[in-house]
Design a protein around this motif. Structure first.
Motif, PDB file in Angstrom:
ATOM      1  N   SER A  83     -11.354  20.880  -5.261  1.00 53.74           N
ATOM      2  CA  SER A  83     -11.416  19.419  -5.369  1.00 53.74           C
ATOM      3  C   SER A  83     -10.348  18.818  -4.467  1.00 53.74           C
ATOM      4  O   SER A  83      -9.260  19.375  -4.322  1.00 53.74           O
ATOM      5  CB  SER A  83     -11.137  18.960  -6.802  1.00 53.74           C
ATOM      6  N   CYS A  84     -10.667  17.677  -3.852  1.00 52.53           N
ATOM      7  CA  CYS A  84      -9.648  17.038  -3.026  1.00 52.53           C
ATOM      8  C   CYS A  84      -8.841  16.074  -3.878  1.00 52.53           C
ATOM      9  O   CYS A  84      -9.364  15.380  -4.746  1.00 52.53           O
ATOM     10  CB  CYS A  84     -10.249  16.376  -1.798  1.00 52.53           C
ATOM     11  N   HIS A  85      -7.542  16.107  -3.659  1.00 53.99           N
ATOM     12  CA  HIS A  85      -6.585  15.310  -4.422  1.00 53.99           C
ATOM     13  C   HIS A  85      -5.868  14.342  -3.494  1.00 53.99           C
ATOM     14  O   HIS A  85      -5.777  14.565  -2.295  1.00 53.99           O
ATOM     15  CB  HIS A  85      -5.553  16.220  -5.098  1.00 53.99           C
ATOM     16  N   PHE A  86      -5.333  13.289  -4.081  1.00 59.94           N
ATOM     17  CA  PHE A  86      -4.569  12.283  -3.349  1.00 59.94           C
ATOM     18  C   PHE A  86      -3.102  12.423  -3.746  1.00 59.94           C
ATOM     19  O   PHE A  86      -2.769  12.309  -4.925  1.00 59.94           O
ATOM     20  CB  PHE A  86      -5.077  10.880  -3.681  1.00 59.94           C
ATOM     21  N   PHE A  87      -2.249  12.657  -2.767  1.00 58.26           N
ATOM     22  CA  PHE A  87      -0.820  12.872  -2.990  1.00 58.26           C
ATOM     23  C   PHE A  87      -0.032  11.700  -2.431  1.00 58.26           C
ATOM     24  O   PHE A  87      -0.053  11.470  -1.218  1.00 58.26           O
ATOM     25  CB  PHE A  87      -0.359  14.165  -2.299  1.00 58.26           C
ATOM     26  N   PRO A  88       0.663  10.927  -3.279  1.00 62.58           N
ATOM     27  CA  PRO A  88       1.496   9.850  -2.739  1.00 62.58           C
ATOM     28  C   PRO A  88       2.641  10.456  -1.936  1.00 62.58           C
ATOM     29  O   PRO A  88       3.238  11.456  -2.339  1.00 62.58           O
ATOM     30  CB  PRO A  88       2.003   9.118  -3.981  1.00 62.58           C
ATOM     31  N   LEU A  89       2.901   9.883  -0.779  1.00 60.57           N
ATOM     32  CA  LEU A  89       3.971  10.375   0.080  1.00 60.57           C
ATOM     33  C   LEU A  89       5.228   9.539  -0.113  1.00 60.57           C
ATOM     34  O   LEU A  89       5.151   8.334  -0.373  1.00 60.57           O
ATOM     35  CB  LEU A  89       3.534  10.318   1.543  1.00 60.57           C
ATOM     36  N   PRO A  90       6.395  10.168   0.027  1.00 59.21           N
ATOM     37  CA  PRO A  90       7.632   9.407  -0.098  1.00 59.21           C
ATOM     38  C   PRO A  90       7.715   8.357   1.010  1.00 59.21           C
ATOM     39  O   PRO A  90       7.292   8.597   2.139  1.00 59.21           O
ATOM     40  CB  PRO A  90       8.732  10.460   0.035  1.00 59.21           C
ATOM     41  N   ALA A  91       8.245   7.198   0.662  1.00 58.90           N
ATOM     42  CA  ALA A  91       8.352   6.111   1.638  1.00 58.90           C
ATOM     43  C   ALA A  91       9.312   6.479   2.764  1.00 58.90           C
ATOM     44  O   ALA A  91       9.051   6.201   3.917  1.00 58.90           O
ATOM     45  CB  ALA A  91       8.806   4.836   0.938  1.00 58.90           C
ATOM     46  N   GLU A  92      10.418   7.091   2.433  1.00 62.42           N
ATOM     47  CA  GLU A  92      11.414   7.485   3.424  1.00 62.42           C
ATOM     48  C   GLU A  92      12.056   8.792   3.001  1.00 62.42           C
ATOM     49  O   GLU A  92      11.925   9.218   1.866  1.00 62.42           O
ATOM     50  CB  GLU A  92      12.504   6.420   3.529  1.00 62.42           C
ATOM     51  N   SER A 151       0.837  -1.198   0.000  1.00 65.00           N
ATOM     52  CA  SER A 151       0.000   0.000   0.000  1.00 65.00           C
ATOM     53  C   SER A 151       0.875   1.252   0.000  1.00 65.00           C
ATOM     54  O   SER A 151       1.817   1.358   0.766  1.00 65.00           O
ATOM     55  CB  SER A 151      -0.903  -0.014   1.232  1.00 65.00           C
ATOM     56  N   GLN A 152       0.561   2.191  -0.855  1.00 65.92           N
ATOM     57  CA  GLN A 152       1.286   3.458  -0.951  1.00 65.92           C
ATOM     58  C   GLN A 152       0.668   4.457   0.015  1.00 65.92           C
ATOM     59  O   GLN A 152      -0.517   4.754  -0.089  1.00 65.92           O
ATOM     60  CB  GLN A 152       1.197   3.997  -2.383  1.00 65.92           C
ATOM     61  N   PRO A 153       1.437   4.976   0.991  1.00 70.20           N
ATOM     62  CA  PRO A 153       0.859   6.002   1.868  1.00 70.20           C
ATOM     63  C   PRO A 153       0.581   7.267   1.066  1.00 70.20           C
ATOM     64  O   PRO A 153       1.335   7.613   0.154  1.00 70.20           O
ATOM     65  CB  PRO A 153       1.944   6.230   2.918  1.00 70.20           C
ATOM     66  N   HIS A 154      -0.515   7.924   1.379  1.00 65.56           N
ATOM     67  CA  HIS A 154      -0.842   9.148   0.658  1.00 65.56           C
ATOM     68  C   HIS A 154      -1.520  10.157   1.582  1.00 65.56           C
ATOM     69  O   HIS A 154      -2.011   9.811   2.642  1.00 65.56           O
ATOM     70  CB  HIS A 154      -1.711   8.869  -0.573  1.00 65.56           C
ATOM     71  N   LEU A 155      -1.501  11.394   1.144  1.00 72.25           N
ATOM     72  CA  LEU A 155      -2.138  12.510   1.829  1.00 72.25           C
ATOM     73  C   LEU A 155      -3.342  12.913   0.995  1.00 72.25           C
ATOM     74  O   LEU A 155      -3.252  12.992  -0.233  1.00 72.25           O
ATOM     75  CB  LEU A 155      -1.148  13.688   1.923  1.00 72.25           C
ATOM     76  N   ILE A 156      -4.464  13.153   1.656  1.00 66.88           N
ATOM     77  CA  ILE A 156      -5.640  13.697   0.976  1.00 66.88           C
ATOM     78  C   ILE A 156      -5.686  15.176   1.348  1.00 66.88           C
ATOM     79  O   ILE A 156      -5.644  15.527   2.530  1.00 66.88           O
ATOM     80  CB  ILE A 156      -6.931  12.995   1.424  1.00 66.88           C
ATOM     81  N   ALA A 157      -5.721  16.048   0.356  1.00 69.81           N
ATOM     82  CA  ALA A 157      -5.696  17.484   0.625  1.00 69.81           C
ATOM     83  C   ALA A 157      -6.370  18.248  -0.503  1.00 69.81           C
ATOM     84  O   ALA A 157      -6.609  17.707  -1.580  1.00 69.81           O
ATOM     85  CB  ALA A 157      -4.256  17.964   0.785  1.00 69.81           C
ATOM     86  N   ARG A 158      -6.653  19.488  -0.216  1.00 70.29           N
ATOM     87  CA  ARG A 158      -7.179  20.400  -1.238  1.00 70.29           C
ATOM     88  C   ARG A 158      -6.602  21.779  -0.979  1.00 70.29           C
ATOM     89  O   ARG A 158      -6.064  22.061   0.103  1.00 70.29           O
ATOM     90  CB  ARG A 158      -8.704  20.428  -1.223  1.00 70.29           C
ATOM     91  N   VAL A 159      -6.721  22.664  -1.943  1.00 67.61           N
ATOM     92  CA  VAL A 159      -6.224  24.030  -1.829  1.00 67.61           C
ATOM     93  C   VAL A 159      -7.014  24.747  -0.736  1.00 67.61           C
ATOM     94  O   VAL A 159      -8.244  24.610  -0.645  1.00 67.61           O
ATOM     95  CB  VAL A 159      -6.368  24.776  -3.179  1.00 67.61           C
ATOM     96  N   ARG A 160      -6.326  25.488   0.097  1.00 70.15           N
ATOM     97  CA  ARG A 160      -6.986  26.266   1.152  1.00 70.15           C
ATOM     98  C   ARG A 160      -7.966  27.252   0.517  1.00 70.15           C
ATOM     99  O   ARG A 160      -7.723  27.788  -0.562  1.00 70.15           O
ATOM    100  CB  ARG A 160      -5.955  27.006   1.992  1.00 70.15           C
ATOM    101  N   ALA A 161      -9.073  27.485   1.195  1.00 71.25           N
ATOM    102  CA  ALA A 161     -10.163  28.316   0.659  1.00 71.25           C
ATOM    103  C   ALA A 161      -9.689  29.702   0.214  1.00 71.25           C
ATOM    104  O   ALA A 161     -10.096  30.191  -0.839  1.00 71.25           O
ATOM    105  CB  ALA A 161     -11.273  28.449   1.696  1.00 71.25           C
ATOM    106  N   GLU A 162      -8.820  30.327   0.983  1.00 71.84           N
ATOM    107  CA  GLU A 162      -8.392  31.691   0.641  1.00 71.84           C
ATOM    108  C   GLU A 162      -7.476  31.739  -0.583  1.00 71.84           C
ATOM    109  O   GLU A 162      -7.258  32.805  -1.156  1.00 71.84           O
ATOM    110  CB  GLU A 162      -7.723  32.384   1.842  1.00 71.84           C
TER     111      GLU A 162
END
Length: 74
Positions: free
Chosen positions: A23-32, A3-14
């Motif tokens: 829109s919320c996007h999925f960002f793969p995180l580096p393993a190390e 499983s690839q760890p990832h961050l779910i995030a979106r652009v801040r409202a301002e």
């Protein structure tokens, strides 16, 4: 399959130019190692530190490309 760890995030409202930017996007995180200066979502969307609102789960409209790629990576 690993499983690839990832961050779910979106652009801040301002910083968003409209709801489409939220829109919320999925960002793969580096393993190390260190966090890169720019994170690239599965769809290619780039975000820099301070521009993102991290999310515990998808909120609002998810990016379909990211959603499919994240599902396939796990």
């Amino acid at each position: 399959m690993i499983s690839q760890p990832h961050l779910i995030a979106r652009v801040r409202a301002e910083l968003a130019r409209g709801e489409r930017d939220r829109s919320c996007h999925f960002f793969p995180l580096p393993a190390e190692g260190t966090m890169p200066s720019v994170l690239h979502a599965y769809c290619g969307f780039a975000i820099r530190p301070g521009e993102a609102e991290p999310l515990d789960a998808p909120v609002g409209m998810p990016c379909t490309s990211c959603l499919m790629a994240a599902a396939l990576s796990s």
